[in-house]
Scaffold this active site. Structure first.
Site, PDB file in Angstrom:
ATOM      1  N   GLU A   1       0.961  -1.326   0.073  1.00 38.70           N
ATOM      2  CA  GLU A   1       0.159   0.142  -0.045  1.00 38.70           C
ATOM      3  C   GLU A   1       0.779   1.176   0.087  1.00 38.70           C
ATOM      4  OE1 GLU A   1      -1.884  -1.411   3.704  1.00 38.70           O
ATOM      5  OE2 GLU A   1      -1.265   0.674   4.197  1.00 38.70           O
TER       6      GLU A   1
ATOM      7  N   CYS B   1       3.240   7.945   0.259  1.00 38.34           N
ATOM      8  CA  CYS B   1       3.713   7.835   1.462  1.00 38.34           C
ATOM      9  C   CYS B   1       4.260   6.566   1.225  1.00 38.34           C
ATOM     10  CB  CYS B   1       3.423   8.029   2.878  1.00 38.34           C
ATOM     11  SG  CYS B   1       3.942   6.723   4.118  1.00 38.34           S
TER      12      CYS B   1
ATOM     13  N   CYS C   1       7.170  -6.628   6.662  1.00 35.57           N
ATOM     14  CA  CYS C   1       8.264  -6.162   7.837  1.00 35.57           C
ATOM     15  C   CYS C   1       8.557  -7.084   8.779  1.00 35.57           C
ATOM     16  CB  CYS C   1       8.000  -5.251   8.561  1.00 35.57           C
ATOM     17  SG  CYS C   1       8.889  -4.219   9.230  1.00 35.57           S
TER      18      CYS C   1
ATOM     19  N   CYS D   1       7.688  -3.942  15.741  1.00 31.74           N
ATOM     20  CA  CYS D   1       7.427  -3.352  16.219  1.00 31.74           C
ATOM     21  C   CYS D   1       5.421  -3.457  17.272  1.00 31.74           C
ATOM     22  CB  CYS D   1       7.091  -1.978  15.538  1.00 31.74           C
ATOM     23  SG  CYS D   1       8.879  -1.074  15.921  1.00 31.74           S
TER      24      CYS D   1
ATOM     25  N   CYS E   1       2.393  -1.929  15.091  1.00 34.43           N
ATOM     26  CA  CYS E   1       2.052  -1.668  13.659  1.00 34.43           C
ATOM     27  C   CYS E   1       1.656  -3.141  13.632  1.00 34.43           C
ATOM     28  CB  CYS E   1       4.124  -1.125  13.380  1.00 34.43           C
ATOM     29  SG  CYS E   1       3.870  -1.209  11.350  1.00 34.43           S
TER      30      CYS E   1
ATOM     31  N   GLU F   1      10.929  -1.651   7.008  1.00 37.04           N
ATOM     32  CA  GLU F   1      12.045  -0.937   7.117  1.00 37.04           C
ATOM     33  C   GLU F   1      13.115  -0.444   6.530  1.00 37.04           C
ATOM     34  OE1 GLU F   1      13.163   0.675  10.089  1.00 37.04           O
ATOM     35  OE2 GLU F   1      14.417   0.812   8.964  1.00 37.04           O
TER      36      GLU F   1
ATOM     37  N   SER G   1      11.861   6.501   7.405  1.00 36.03           N
ATOM     38  CA  SER G   1      12.129   6.974   8.477  1.00 36.03           C
ATOM     39  C   SER G   1      12.497   5.227   8.849  1.00 36.03           C
ATOM     40  CB  SER G   1      10.544   6.775   8.664  1.00 36.03           C
ATOM     41  OG  SER G   1      10.105   6.459   9.791  1.00 36.03           O
TER      42      SER G   1
ATOM     43  N   SER H   1      12.920   6.889  14.613  1.00 39.13           N
ATOM     44  CA  SER H   1      11.010   5.990  15.234  1.00 39.13           C
ATOM     45  C   SER H   1      11.556   6.242  16.451  1.00 39.13           C
ATOM     46  CB  SER H   1      10.623   4.687  14.731  1.00 39.13           C
ATOM     47  OG  SER H   1      10.243   4.947  13.027  1.00 39.13           O
ATOM     48  N   LEU H   2      11.817   7.287  17.322  1.00 32.75           N
ATOM     49  CA  LEU H   2      12.111   7.150  18.688  1.00 32.75           C
ATOM     50  C   LEU H   2      11.074   6.043  19.575  1.00 32.75           C
ATOM     51  CD1 LEU H   2      14.385   7.860  20.270  1.00 32.75           C
ATOM     52  CD2 LEU H   2      13.771  10.192  20.479  1.00 32.75           C
ATOM     53  N   HIS H   3      10.125   7.002  20.163  1.00 36.37           N
ATOM     54  CA  HIS H   3       9.008   6.591  20.445  1.00 36.37           C
ATOM     55  C   HIS H   3       9.062   6.260  22.267  1.00 36.37           C
ATOM     56  CE1 HIS H   3       7.319   5.798  16.987  1.00 36.37           C
ATOM     57  NE2 HIS H   3       7.505   5.084  16.662  1.00 36.37           N
TER      58      HIS H   3
ATOM     59  N   ASN I   1      -2.034   5.281  16.195  1.00 38.61           N
ATOM     60  CA  ASN I   1      -3.784   4.261  15.890  1.00 38.61           C
ATOM     61  C   ASN I   1      -3.885   3.180  16.110  1.00 38.61           C
ATOM     62  OD1 ASN I   1      -5.399   5.091  13.331  1.00 38.61           O
ATOM     63  ND2 ASN I   1      -4.035   5.420  12.085  1.00 38.61           N
TER      64      ASN I   1
ATOM     65  N   CYS J   1      -0.677   2.484   8.957  1.00 40.70           N
ATOM     66  CA  CYS J   1       0.659   1.699   8.091  1.00 40.70           C
ATOM     67  C   CYS J   1      -0.302   0.560   7.994  1.00 40.70           C
ATOM     68  CB  CYS J   1       2.127   1.706   8.957  1.00 40.70           C
ATOM     69  SG  CYS J   1       2.646   3.076   9.276  1.00 40.70           S
TER      70      CYS J   1
HETATM   71  N1  SAH Z   1      10.073   0.513   9.793  1.00 45.14           N
HETATM   72  C1  SAH Z   1      10.119   2.197   9.640  1.00 45.14           C
HETATM   73  C2  SAH Z   1       9.178   2.744   8.608  1.00 45.14           C
HETATM   74  C3  SAH Z   1       7.857   2.431   8.111  1.00 45.14           C
HETATM   75  S1  SAH Z   1       6.892   2.839   9.703  1.00 45.14           S
HETATM   76  C4  SAH Z   1      10.261   3.213  11.170  1.00 45.14           C
HETATM   77  O1  SAH Z   1      10.557   2.317  11.571  1.00 45.14           O
HETATM   78  O2  SAH Z   1      10.168   4.236  11.264  1.00 45.14           O
HETATM   79  C5  SAH Z   1       6.686   5.142   9.735  1.00 45.14           C
HETATM   80  C6  SAH Z   1       6.368   5.375  10.856  1.00 45.14           C
HETATM   81  O3  SAH Z   1       4.770   5.285  11.784  1.00 45.14           O
HETATM   82  C7  SAH Z   1       7.342   5.029  12.046  1.00 45.14           C
HETATM   83  O4  SAH Z   1       6.802   5.693  13.236  1.00 45.14           O
HETATM   84  C8  SAH Z   1       6.272   3.604  13.161  1.00 45.14           C
HETATM   85  O5  SAH Z   1       6.671   3.526  14.150  1.00 45.14           O
HETATM   86  C9  SAH Z   1       5.142   4.766  12.927  1.00 45.14           C
HETATM   87  N2  SAH Z   1       3.943   3.034  13.030  1.00 45.14           N
HETATM   88  C10 SAH Z   1       3.530   2.252  13.319  1.00 45.14           C
HETATM   89  N3  SAH Z   1       1.714   1.938  13.187  1.00 45.14           N
HETATM   90  C11 SAH Z   1       1.637   2.638  14.135  1.00 45.14           C
HETATM   91  C12 SAH Z   1       0.411   2.873  14.502  1.00 45.14           C
HETATM   92  N4  SAH Z   1       0.027   2.179  14.468  1.00 45.14           N
HETATM   93  N5  SAH Z   1       0.510   4.448  15.236  1.00 45.14           N
HETATM   94  C13 SAH Z   1       1.207   5.331  15.088  1.00 45.14           C
HETATM   95  N6  SAH Z   1       2.019   5.323  14.566  1.00 45.14           N
HETATM   96  C14 SAH Z   1       2.680   4.060  13.981  1.00 45.14           C
END
Ligand code: SAH
Length: 349
Positions: free
Chosen positions: A93, A106, A113, A117, A120, A161, A192, A215-217, A291, A334
Site C-alpha cells: 500500500e 508515502c 516487515c 514493532c 504496527c 524497514e 524513516s 522512530s523513537l517512541h 493509531n 501503516c
Molecule cells: N520502519 C520504518 C518506517 C515505517 S513506519 C520506521 O520504523 O520508521 C512509519 C512510522 O509509523 C514509524 O514511526 C512507525 O513507528 C509508525 N507507526 C506504525 N504503526 C503505527 C500506529 N499504529 N500508530 C502510530 N504510528 C505508527
C-alpha cells in the site's frame, strides 16, 4: 552482472545493457527517459526505438508495473490510499496526501516487515520480501498518473524497514531525484527508520540531502524495547549519536517520530526524559497519536495528555508538532488496508 529488472537500473547501467545488445549508448538514455521521465508502462509506447528493438526488449527485459487493486478516498481530507498488486501477486500500500505546500506520497519499502514493532499492523505477518527499486519508484509514478497531479514530496514511511532493504532504497532515492527522471528534490524526501545504527551511519556517507526520521517512541531503552524489539539490538546510546553523525555529515535537520501510546510513553516524565535525550541536537519532534489496530490493545493518549506532552517539550525549547491525522476514515495507519485485504482473501479461500 547486476540482477535487477530494467526499471531498477541507473542510466549508466542501462547504456551498458544496450551496448551489450549491439545498440548505441544513447538508446539507453532514451529508454531511461521513457521509464523515469515519461514513466510509460510498456515498450510499445517507446516510439523512438525501432520495432525490432522494442520486440527484443520485450522478450529479454520484461517490464513490470504496479496495478491498482483498490483505492480508498478520505471524505475528511481527500487523502487516498492505494493498494497495488506486484507482478508476483503480493500486494502493498501507498498513501497520497494533499497539503498546501504540495502533494506527498508515502511509500512502502518491503512486502511486510520483520522489525516487530508492537503497535504496527505491517509487521504482523512478518517479512515476505524486499521491494525492488522499480517497485518503490512505481508507487510514485502510478499515483502521479492516477491522480493526474505531480508529487513533490516522498516519505518512505509505509510498510517495511527501508534500512533493511538498503541497496534498493539507495537506487530508489538516486533515480527518483535524477534530473533525467522525475527530478524530485532530495530535500523533499524523507526516510524513516526504526534505528538500524550501522545503516544510519552508512547513509550519512552517501552524499545525499534527504531527511532522516528516527522512530523513537520512548525516551529510555527499557520502555523502547517494550514497543520496539530493535531496541534490544541497538541502544539509545548508539542510536542518538548515529543520528547526530547524520546531521554532522549532511547538515539536514533530524526528525524524531514519537507515537504516543496511552499510559505507556505519554507521561510528563517521559516528555522530560525525551527532551534531555535530544537536547542540543538540531531536530524536530513529531508527535503521532498512536493509531490503534485491532490485533493489539494499545490506546491513544487523551487529547489533553498529548497537549501537555507537547507543552512540556516546548518548555525545554524542543521544536515539536503534533502530526495531523490524515485519512482516519480509510484505514490510514501503516499496513491496515493491506492486512484487511489479505485477511479477506484468506477467509474466502
Ligand atoms: N520502519 C520504518 C518506517 C515505517 S513506519 C520506521 O520504523 O520508521 C512509519 C512510522 O509509523 C514509524 O514511526 C512507525 O513507528 C509508525 N507507526 C506504525 N504503526 C503505527 C500506529 N499504529 N500508530 C502510530 N504510528 C505508527
Amino acid at each position: 552482472m547486476i540482477n535487477l529488472d530494467i526499471k531498477s537500473l541507473y542510466e549508466s547501467e542501462l547504456k551498458e545493457l544496450l551496448v551489450g545488445m549491439g545498440e548505441k549508448p544513447f538508446k539507453g538514455k532514451q529508454i531511461y527517459e521513457w521509464l523515469h521521465k515519461k514513466t510509460v508502462g510498456s515498450y510499445e509506447e517507446m516510439t523512438n526505438l525501432s520495432l525490432k528493438l522494442r520486440e527484443q526488449l520485450k522478450q529479454e527485459q520484461p517490464l513490470t508495473r504496479l496495478e491498482p487493486v483498490d483505492v480508498q478516498t478520505s471524505r475528511i481530507d481527500g487523502t487516498q490510499k492505494y493498494l497495488f498488486r506486484l507482478s508476483d501477486g503480493n500486494v502493498i500500500e501507498s498513501v497520497w496526501m494533499k497539503y498546501k505546500h504540495g502533494n506527498s506520497v508515502c511509500i512502502s519499502s518491503q512486502v511486510g516487515c520483520r522489525m516487530g514493532c508492537r503497535f504496527c499492523a505491517s509487521t504482523i505477518g512478518g517479512l515476505t520480501r524486499n521491494l525492488l527499486p522499480s517497485e518503490m519508484l512505481d508507487q510514485v509514478y502510478r499515483i502521479q498518473e492516477l491522480t493526474g497531479e505531480r508529487v513533490s514530496n516522498v516519505v518512505v514511511m509505509g510498510t517495511g524497514e527501508p534500512m533493511d532493504n538498503y541497496d534498493n532504497l539507495l537506487r530508489f532515492i538516486r533515480i527518483l531525484s535524477d534530473g533525467n527522471g522525475q527530478n524530485i528534490s532530495q530535500r523533499n524526501l524523507t526516510v524513516s527508520t526504526c534505528g538500524i545504527v550501522p545503516r544510519i551511519r552508512q547513509l550519512a556517507e552517501e552524499g545525499l540531502t534527504i531527511t532522516l526520521a528516527l522512530s523513537l517512541h520512548a525516551p529510555t531503552d527499557e520502555k523502547r524495547s517494550e514497543l520496539m524489539p530493535i531496541a534490544n539490538k541497538y541502544s539509545l546510546s548508539e542510536v542518538i549519536p548515529a543520528c547526530a553523525y547524520y546531521f554532522e555529515k549532511t547538515g539536514r535537520r533530524l526528525t524524531f517520530e514519537y507515537s504516543l501510546v496511552g499510559g505507556k510513553n505519554d507521561s510528563e516524565e517521559d516528555a522530560a526524559q525525551l527532551a534531555k535525550l535530544v537536547e542540543g541536537l538540531n531536530c524536530h519532534v513529531n508527535l503521532i497519536p498512536v493509531n490503534p489496530i485491532k490485533e493489539r490493545d494499545f490506546v491513544q493518549s487523551e487529547k489533553k495528555v498529548i497537549e501537555n506532552f507537547k507543552n512540556k517539550l516546548e518548555k525545554y525549547r524542543i521544536n515539536v508538532t503534533i502530526r495531523r491525522e490524515m485519512g482516519r476514515d480509510i484505514d490510514g495507519a501503516c499496513g491496515q488496508l493491506r492486512k484487511k485485504y489479505i485477511d479477506t482473501r484468506e477467509n474466502l479461500s
